[in-house]
Every structure is written in structure tokens, then in C-alpha cells.
Design a protein around this motif. Structure first.
Motif, mmCIF file in Angstrom:
data_model
loop_
_atom_site.group_PDB
_atom_site.id
_atom_site.type_symbol
_atom_site.label_atom_id
_atom_site.label_comp_id
_atom_site.label_asym_id
_atom_site.label_seq_id
_atom_site.Cartn_x
_atom_site.Cartn_y
_atom_site.Cartn_z
ATOM 1 N N PRO A 1 36.005 17.653 104.994
ATOM 2 C CA PRO A 1 37.371 17.151 105.228
ATOM 3 C C PRO A 1 37.491 15.633 105.114
ATOM 4 O O PRO A 1 38.516 15.123 104.644
ATOM 5 N N TYR A 2 36.445 14.905 105.515
ATOM 6 C CA TYR A 2 36.482 13.445 105.423
ATOM 7 C C TYR A 2 36.505 12.997 103.960
ATOM 8 O O TYR A 2 37.265 12.092 103.583
ATOM 9 N N VAL A 3 35.660 13.642 103.136
ATOM 10 C CA VAL A 3 35.588 13.261 101.724
ATOM 11 C C VAL A 3 36.846 13.716 100.987
ATOM 12 O O VAL A 3 37.381 12.986 100.148
ATOM 13 N N ALA A 4 37.336 14.910 101.306
ATOM 14 C CA ALA A 4 38.563 15.407 100.666
ATOM 15 C C ALA A 4 39.742 14.493 100.967
ATOM 16 O O ALA A 4 40.565 14.195 100.085
ATOM 17 N N ALA A 5 39.834 14.011 102.201
ATOM 18 C CA ALA A 5 40.920 13.109 102.574
ATOM 19 C C ALA A 5 40.814 11.800 101.806
ATOM 20 O O ALA A 5 41.823 11.233 101.360
ATOM 21 N N ALA A 6 39.583 11.317 101.617
ATOM 22 C CA ALA A 6 39.379 10.065 100.880
ATOM 23 C C ALA A 6 39.735 10.232 99.407
ATOM 24 O O ALA A 6 40.192 9.281 98.763
ATOM 25 N N ARG A 7 39.568 11.419 98.871
ATOM 26 C CA ARG A 7 39.959 11.664 97.479
ATOM 27 C C ARG A 7 41.483 11.626 97.334
ATOM 28 O O ARG A 7 42.013 11.087 96.369
ATOM 29 N N VAL A 8 42.175 12.165 98.333
ATOM 30 C CA VAL A 8 43.647 12.158 98.314
ATOM 31 C C VAL A 8 44.182 10.728 98.377
ATOM 32 O O VAL A 8 45.147 10.379 97.688
ATOM 33 N N THR A 9 43.566 9.893 99.186
ATOM 34 C CA THR A 9 44.052 8.515 99.359
ATOM 35 C C THR A 9 43.564 7.579 98.256
ATOM 36 O O THR A 9 43.982 6.422 98.205
ATOM 37 N N GLY A 10 42.678 8.065 97.389
ATOM 38 C CA GLY A 10 42.199 7.239 96.292
ATOM 39 C C GLY A 10 40.998 6.384 96.625
ATOM 40 O O GLY A 10 40.591 5.535 95.828
ATOM 41 N N GLU A 11 40.409 6.601 97.797
ATOM 42 C CA GLU A 11 39.226 5.801 98.168
ATOM 43 C C GLU A 11 38.016 6.192 97.333
ATOM 44 O O GLU A 11 37.117 5.382 97.110
ATOM 45 N N VAL A 12 37.969 7.442 96.879
ATOM 46 C CA VAL A 12 36.908 7.889 95.977
ATOM 47 C C VAL A 12 37.566 8.398 94.697
ATOM 48 O O VAL A 12 38.772 8.637 94.661
ATOM 49 N N ARG A 13 36.790 8.544 93.657
ATOM 50 C CA ARG A 13 37.367 8.954 92.377
ATOM 51 C C ARG A 13 37.968 10.357 92.469
ATOM 52 O O ARG A 13 37.462 11.208 93.196
ATOM 53 N N ASN A 14 39.038 10.584 91.725
ATOM 54 C CA ASN A 14 39.783 11.837 91.881
ATOM 55 C C ASN A 14 39.091 13.039 91.264
ATOM 56 O O ASN A 14 39.480 14.175 91.525
ATOM 57 N N ASP A 15 38.046 12.805 90.442
ATOM 58 C CA ASP A 15 37.313 13.938 89.884
ATOM 59 C C ASP A 15 36.053 14.269 90.702
ATOM 60 O O ASP A 15 35.226 15.088 90.293
ATOM 61 N N LEU A 16 35.915 13.633 91.866
ATOM 62 C CA LEU A 16 34.745 13.878 92.707
ATOM 63 C C LEU A 16 34.732 15.328 93.167
ATOM 64 O O LEU A 16 35.719 15.843 93.689
ATOM 65 N N ASP A 17 33.600 15.997 92.980
ATOM 66 C CA ASP A 17 33.444 17.377 93.442
ATOM 67 C C ASP A 17 33.010 17.344 94.908
ATOM 68 O O ASP A 17 31.881 16.953 95.214
ATOM 69 N N VAL A 18 33.922 17.716 95.795
ATOM 70 C CA VAL A 18 33.671 17.576 97.233
ATOM 71 C C VAL A 18 32.457 18.378 97.712
ATOM 72 O O VAL A 18 31.613 17.840 98.435
ATOM 73 N N PRO A 19 32.314 19.660 97.344
ATOM 74 C CA PRO A 19 31.149 20.417 97.842
ATOM 75 C C PRO A 19 29.809 19.799 97.466
ATOM 76 O O PRO A 19 28.914 19.692 98.310
ATOM 77 N N THR A 20 29.646 19.371 96.211
ATOM 78 C CA THR A 20 28.351 18.800 95.821
ATOM 79 C C THR A 20 28.165 17.396 96.386
ATOM 80 O O THR A 20 27.050 17.003 96.727
ATOM 81 N N ALA A 21 29.268 16.632 96.497
ATOM 82 C CA ALA A 21 29.165 15.291 97.074
ATOM 83 C C ALA A 21 28.746 15.356 98.539
ATOM 84 O O ALA A 21 27.894 14.587 98.994
#
Length: 200
Positions: free
Chosen positions: A133-153
Motif C-alpha cells: 500500500p505504501y508503494v502503490a500510494a507513491a505511484r499514484v502521487t508520482g513519487e515513483v515511476r508510473n510503470d513500477l510493478d508494485v508486487p515485484t518492487a
């Protein structure tokens, strides 16, 4: 026996096992010790747990749930609003957790290493799911790249957390909060953001 009473009895036996492990150590604690401490008969113990291995596994699960509750509290209180801050706090929490539990009588290095190996896949998945949930939220806000695969990351970061718990670093003091924080800031989060050298 009602369902609520059964759950209470199970929790009472688990609490008794923790108490025995702390005072006698994991290897020396017997089922008789646990039953006596819980103030139940051996037959009652066996209604809930098949043998010593199953009560140890139940204690490990209870400890894991408490561990993640405490880590979530640490992240919420001290991690700030950025993913970097939250992952730094998670790493510091894990490194400190090893230092806290290691001196305990019940902390058996061989037993802990065996459990981490035996249950590695489940433990890794549990940790990755906690972080997701922390990484998914950061993807929504643009803190991490939008193609980041959350499960593997999150699996990758969970593997890093496991190594912090199990293996001291030859290059920095894992007891030093700032050293752990710097390690995570410098290397861990960098893998989640866009490669700036590829920007036009």
C-alpha cells in the motif's frame, strides 16, 4: 466450550508459551511447562496444538502480527509523508528489532534461521504485502515511476529488510540508525524512481 472461550484458551496457551520461552529458553521448554503455566491440562493443550513445533509456529505467527502492527505505528509516527521516509523508517525498525530480540533467552539463532528458511516464501510474501500500500500510494502521487510493478518492487525491498535482520553488514553499522537510513536513501528508493539520465 463456546467459540469465544476456545479462542481465549488458545491465546492463553500462546501467552504461556511466550512466558516459558523467555524464562527457560526455546529448547528447554516442554509442553508440560507450557500447560502448567497456562493452568490447563496436557489434554487441553493437545486440543489446540499437535506438538511443540505447532505451538512454536503459533507463537511465531502471533509475534509476526505484533511486529507488523508495531512497524506500521513506527512508519506512521516517524516516516513522514514520502515513500522514502516510510521505507527508511521500516528499515530502521527492522534493524532495531534484531538488536532488541537477540539478547532474549528465547532467541535461538539456529531455530530462528531454520524458521526463516522453512517459512521463507510465506514470510517474504507477508512482508511484501505489508509494504504494497505504501508503494502503490507513491505511484499514484508520482513519487515513483508510473510503470513500477508494485508486487515485484515490494518483494525486492522485503528481501532487503530480511537481509538487514539476518545478516550484519561488513560496510556499515546496522546498529547505527543514521547509517541504516543513509543506506536505504542512497540505494533502495533509487530503484523505484524514473531514471533521470533517460529524460529528454
Amino acid at each position: 466450550m463456546t467459540q469465544a472461550t476456545a479462542a481465549d484458551t488458545r491465546e492463553m496457551i500462546i501467552s504461556a508459551a511466550f512466558a516459558c520461552f523467555r524464562t527457560r529458553g526455546l529448547a528447554k521448554t516442554t509442553i508440560v511447562d507450557i500447560a502448567r503455566t497456562a493452568d490447563v491440562s496436557r489434554s487441553t493443550f493437545y486440543e489446540y496444538f499437535r506438538d511443540k513445533e505447532t505451538i512454536v509456529e503459533a507463537c511465531a505467527e502471533a509475534a509476526s502480527q505484533r511486529f507488523y502492527r508495531n512497524m506500521a505505528t513506527a512508519i506512521d509516527r516517524h516516516g513522514g509523508s514520502t515513500l522514502e521516509g516510510r521505507l527508511v523508517r521500516a528499515a530502521v525498525f527492522v534493524a532495531q528489532a534484531r538488536r532488541v530480540v537477540e539478547p532474549e533467552v528465547y532467541f535461538d539463532h539456529e531455530e530462528v534461521n531454520l524458521m526463516l528458511t522453512k517459512n521463507a516464501a510465506a514470510l517474504l510474501r507477508e512482508c511484501a504485502e505489508f509494504l504494497a500500500p505504501y508503494v502503490a500510494a507513491a505511484r499514484v502521487t508520482g513519487e515513483v515511476r508510473n510503470d513500477l510493478d508494485v508486487p515485484t518492487a515490494t518483494e525486492w525491498f522485503a528481501r532487503m529488510l530480511f537481509s538487514l535482520f539476518t545478516t550484519p553488514s561488513p560496510y556499515f553499522d546496522s546498529h547505527d540508525e543514521e547509517a541504516v537510513a543513509d543506506f536505504v536513501r542512497r540505494y533502495a528508493v533509487a530503484g523505484f524512481v524514473e531514471n533521470r539520465s533517460k529524460r529528454s
